[in-house]
Design a protein around this motif. Structure first.
Motif, PDB file in Angstrom:
ATOM      1  N   THR A 377       1.897  14.881  33.437  1.00 56.60           N
ATOM      2  CA  THR A 377       2.683  15.211  34.621  1.00 56.60           C
ATOM      3  C   THR A 377       3.319  16.587  34.480  1.00 56.60           C
ATOM      4  O   THR A 377       3.366  17.178  33.386  1.00 56.60           O
ATOM      5  CB  THR A 377       3.796  14.177  34.844  1.00 56.60           C
ATOM      6  OG1 THR A 377       4.736  14.266  33.752  1.00 56.60           O
ATOM      7  CG2 THR A 377       3.222  12.763  34.912  1.00 56.60           C
ATOM      8  N   THR A 378       3.839  17.078  35.600  1.00 53.18           N
ATOM      9  CA  THR A 378       4.590  18.331  35.568  1.00 53.18           C
ATOM     10  C   THR A 378       5.796  18.198  34.643  1.00 53.18           C
ATOM     11  O   THR A 378       6.127  19.126  33.888  1.00 53.18           O
ATOM     12  CB  THR A 378       5.047  18.702  36.984  1.00 53.18           C
ATOM     13  OG1 THR A 378       3.894  18.888  37.810  1.00 53.18           O
ATOM     14  CG2 THR A 378       5.872  19.974  36.986  1.00 53.18           C
ATOM     15  N   ALA A 379       6.445  17.033  34.661  1.00 51.07           N
ATOM     16  CA  ALA A 379       7.588  16.806  33.772  1.00 51.07           C
ATOM     17  C   ALA A 379       7.162  16.840  32.304  1.00 51.07           C
ATOM     18  O   ALA A 379       7.895  17.353  31.444  1.00 51.07           O
ATOM     19  CB  ALA A 379       8.247  15.469  34.100  1.00 51.07           C
ATOM     20  N   ASP A 380       5.973  16.304  31.995  1.00 51.18           N
ATOM     21  CA  ASP A 380       5.456  16.366  30.617  1.00 51.18           C
ATOM     22  C   ASP A 380       5.321  17.823  30.166  1.00 51.18           C
ATOM     23  O   ASP A 380       5.695  18.182  29.037  1.00 51.18           O
ATOM     24  CB  ASP A 380       4.095  15.676  30.520  1.00 51.18           C
ATOM     25  CG  ASP A 380       4.167  14.175  30.710  1.00 51.18           C
ATOM     26  OD1 ASP A 380       5.228  13.583  30.424  1.00 51.18           O
ATOM     27  OD2 ASP A 380       3.146  13.597  31.157  1.00 51.18           O
ATOM     28  N   GLN A 382       6.855  20.450  31.375  1.00 49.72           N
ATOM     29  CA  GLN A 382       8.160  21.085  31.258  1.00 49.72           C
ATOM     30  C   GLN A 382       8.864  20.669  29.965  1.00 49.72           C
ATOM     31  O   GLN A 382       9.528  21.489  29.323  1.00 49.72           O
ATOM     32  CB  GLN A 382       9.009  20.736  32.482  1.00 49.72           C
ATOM     33  CG  GLN A 382       8.504  21.406  33.762  1.00 49.72           C
ATOM     34  CD  GLN A 382       9.192  20.899  35.011  1.00 49.72           C
ATOM     35  OE1 GLN A 382       9.813  19.836  35.010  1.00 49.72           O
ATOM     36  NE2 GLN A 382       9.089  21.673  36.101  1.00 49.72           N
ATOM     37  N   ARG A 383       8.706  19.412  29.575  1.00 43.92           N
ATOM     38  CA  ARG A 383       9.283  18.981  28.298  1.00 43.92           C
ATOM     39  C   ARG A 383       8.589  19.688  27.133  1.00 43.92           C
ATOM     40  O   ARG A 383       9.244  20.104  26.169  1.00 43.92           O
ATOM     41  CB  ARG A 383       9.159  17.462  28.147  1.00 43.92           C
ATOM     42  CG  ARG A 383      10.219  16.682  28.925  1.00 43.92           C
ATOM     43  CD  ARG A 383      10.206  15.212  28.527  1.00 43.92           C
ATOM     44  NE  ARG A 383       8.977  14.548  28.966  1.00 43.92           N
ATOM     45  CZ  ARG A 383       8.824  13.967  30.150  1.00 43.92           C
ATOM     46  NH1 ARG A 383       9.813  13.983  31.025  1.00 43.92           N
ATOM     47  NH2 ARG A 383       7.682  13.376  30.471  1.00 43.92           N
TER      48      ARG A 383
END
Length: 622
Positions: A377-380, A382-383
């Motif tokens: 994901t985009t969140a992955d 970003q992390r």
């Protein structure tokens, strides 16, 4: 999770070190192609911004042939339960292989050979894997050069491969971190570019990803339009994938070579994938800064097929999916001074519903986008971008000493995470100039350098032929050909050296100066080739043949020289001499991408016969 050092055994013809700098009169920046009426103000500005006047300080890297022997090339391997990633720090840090371990599938085009060819800014370039491109339009100057590599460790204990180097033309420090977290289905690659100068600099970046090509492979991206370049001189915005009644997302349906720069709408997640008939294949996604995506294919025409074989051998077809900072590769992005930019990329196996993948375009790209959300994901991302690492623990590979020199000159910021390495033989003359004000003279000359601080030192202290030669180079790199000429003329007044003669000859297009340089170094391949080339450009083919007739040994048999000889023979009307060269078989080791000299020569000699496959490198539909 593991990081280990290995060696790659592969048939290879490794490129040698560069010797002569690229010197020529700077080409004026042209207006953007008139066909790009659809370009918005940002693209229109970036199409004409940032083109360097020369490739200085880099030298040509053309010392290779096509005689391959099995060689052991150092590699660094990252491995988890899901993926095995193999990097070649000695060849630009290229990601050579990415294997999905559960299926045993190679996700990249892993070239069965290491065969340089003339496709990069300095000449030598390799097909296959993932190539990192920093600097200016084209395959970057360090694509066949070593990078520094060290092992660092993330906070969670994951081993991280860090590769870095100083890019000398744009004066940028590049750092690439790659790692495979436990259980992650993707390889993370974080790129950091630092401009330590006060001044803005034009920035160019593209990650070039080679993947296997087959009739059932479809390239997908989140766009319905693209900027199309068909190697016939124009760039235009078109709908994608349909163009001229052909679905261009299947590359084996197209005859000519082509680029498609996807016009991804603002706000859409940037990614690109190449999926086979089962809906499986490599996907690349990134954080938002890396906004551009591209498809390149060689095409199924005779020339495209020949290029594929030339670069990878028989039965090793590939296409490229790419990711960049701008929307096209004709643009440069302004990067402010004292700035660091970062982005993070992810590479992995994408699996989507094959019926949807090979259905209507909107359905296909939606299926791939949904599968990507399940993969990473985009969140992955970003992390992953926030992953912190510890200090360098072990040196894995040594790059150049240029970063160490710039740190010594206080032009580059010291960074505990990037050990600058040692100053080597190439940098020592410049360290002497820095410390004493004197640049030691040498034959051949010291490796070139650019940068305002170095120019200031040369302007102040250049008094002998060698320092004046370098003063001319830095002036030319700054786009000042007349000032360069003045320095080189002063250098020649002190001593007529082949290097200054050659520089002035290239600047003015004067073949007589290059003939003089060639006579001073008669065994030099570049001097002979350049003298012949300038003679033909000056419409003096008889003089070119006379020079050829005076060559002996390996130079006389060199493919490039035999090509120039045949062209000169045609120009003088000596068709039997040209025919004899073609009939004997002519192979030019460093044939340039887009060069049509071989097929043009054949058509001049045998106008009533088709161009043989071995001489047909035409990238357009013929």
């Amino acid at each position: 999770m593991e990081l280990r050092q290995e060696t790659l055994s592969v048939p290879a013809a490794l490129p040698g070190a560069g010797t002569l700098p690229s010197v020529h009169r700077p080409v004026p920046v042209s207006a953007p192609p008139s066909e790009i009426a659809e370009a918005d103000p940002e693209m229109a500005a970036q199409l004409v911004y940032g083109k360097p006047p020369t490739m200085l300080p880099y030298t040509r890297q053309d010392g290779y042939d096509r005689r391959r022997t099995v060689q052991r090339i150092p590699s660094v391997v990252l491995e988890s339960d899901v993926l095995t990633a193999t990097f070649l720090p000695g060849l630009g840090g290229r990601l050579w292989s990415l294997v999905h371990r559960p299926s045993g599938r190679e996700l990249l085009h892993r070239n069965p050979v290491v065969q340089p060819a003339n496709l990069a800014l300095r000449d030598a370039w390799l097909a296959g894997g993932v190539e990192w491109n920093l600097g200016t339009t084209g395959h970057w100057p360090l694509t066949c050069e070593p990078l520094h590599a060290v092992r660092v460790t993330a906070q969670d204990g994951t081993p991280v491969l860090r590769m870095y180097e100083f890019e000398r033309q744009r004066r940028l420090t590049l750092c690439i971190d790659a790692w495979l977290p436990a259980g992650s289905p993707v390889l993370y690659v974080r790129v950091r570019v630092r401009n330590a100068c006060e001044e803005e600099t034009p920035l160019y970046w593209w990650s070039n990803i080679a993947v296997p090509e087959a009739p059932d492979v479809r390239v997908l991206a989140p766009a319905d339009a693209a900027y199309y370049f068909g190697y016939e001189g124009s760039l235009r915005r078109v709908g994608f994938p349909e163009l001229d009644g052909v679905d261009r997302s299947y590359t084996t349906r197209v005859k000519g070579s082509a680029d498609y720069f996807f016009d991804i709408p603002d706000g859409r997640r940037p990614w690109v994938a190449a999926l086979d008939g089962e809906g499986r294949g490599l996907v690349q996604a990134s954080t938002a800064r890396l906004r551009g995506r591209k498809l390149f294919h060689w095409g199924t025409g005779t020339g495209g097929e020949r290029w594929q074989e030339w670069l990878s051998g028989p039965d090793a077809r590939y296409l490229e999916i790419q990711a960049g900072l701008a929307r096209t590769q004709l643009e440069h992005v302004p990067m402010p001074g004292r700035t660091t930019w970062e982005w993070t990329e992810a590479y992995g196996l994408l699996e989507a519903d094959p019926e949807r993948v090979h259905g209507p375009w909107e359905q296909a790209r939606t299926a791939a986008a949904e599968a990507l959300e399940r993969l990473v994901t985009t969140a992955d991302l970003q992390r992953a971008a926030q992953t912190s690492v510890g200090p360098p623990e072990r040196t894995l590979s040594h790059g150049s000493g240029w970063l160490a020199l710039e740190v010594a000159a206080r032009a580059e910021l010291p960074d505990s995470g990037l050990p600058p390495g040692e100053i080597g033989d190439e940098q020592r003359p410049w360290l002497e100039l820095l410390s004493s004000g004197t640049l030691p003279a040498s034959e051949p000359p010291a490796a070139p350098i650019v940068g305002q601080a170095w120019r200031d030192l040369l302007e102040k202290h250049a008094e002998d032929w060698h320092a004046l030669y370098h003063l001319g180079l830095v002036r030319l790199a700054d786009g000042e050909p007349e000032a360069a000429r003045t320095a080189w003329q002063r250098s020649l007044e002190l001593r007529r050296t082949p290097w200054t003669l050659r520089a002035l000859a290239q600047l003015d297009g004067n073949p007589d100066l290059l003939i003089e340089a060639h006579r001073l170094l008669p065994e030099s391949r570049p001097f002979a080739v350049e003298a012949l080339t300038l003679l033909l450009e000056a419409d003096r083919p008889a003089d070119a043949l006379a020079l050829v007739d005076g060559l002996t040994g390996p130079l006389r048999a060199l493919g490039r020289i035999r090509l120039l000889e045949a062209r000169a023979a045609v120009a003088t009307g000596d068709l039997p001499r040209a025919r004899a060269i073609l009939d004997a078989g002519l192979e030019v080791d460093n044939l340039k991408e887009g060069e049509v000299s071989l097929d043009a020569l054949w058509e001049a000699v045998y106008p009533d016969r088709p161009v043989p496959t071995e001489y047909d490198f035409r990238m357009f539909s013929a």
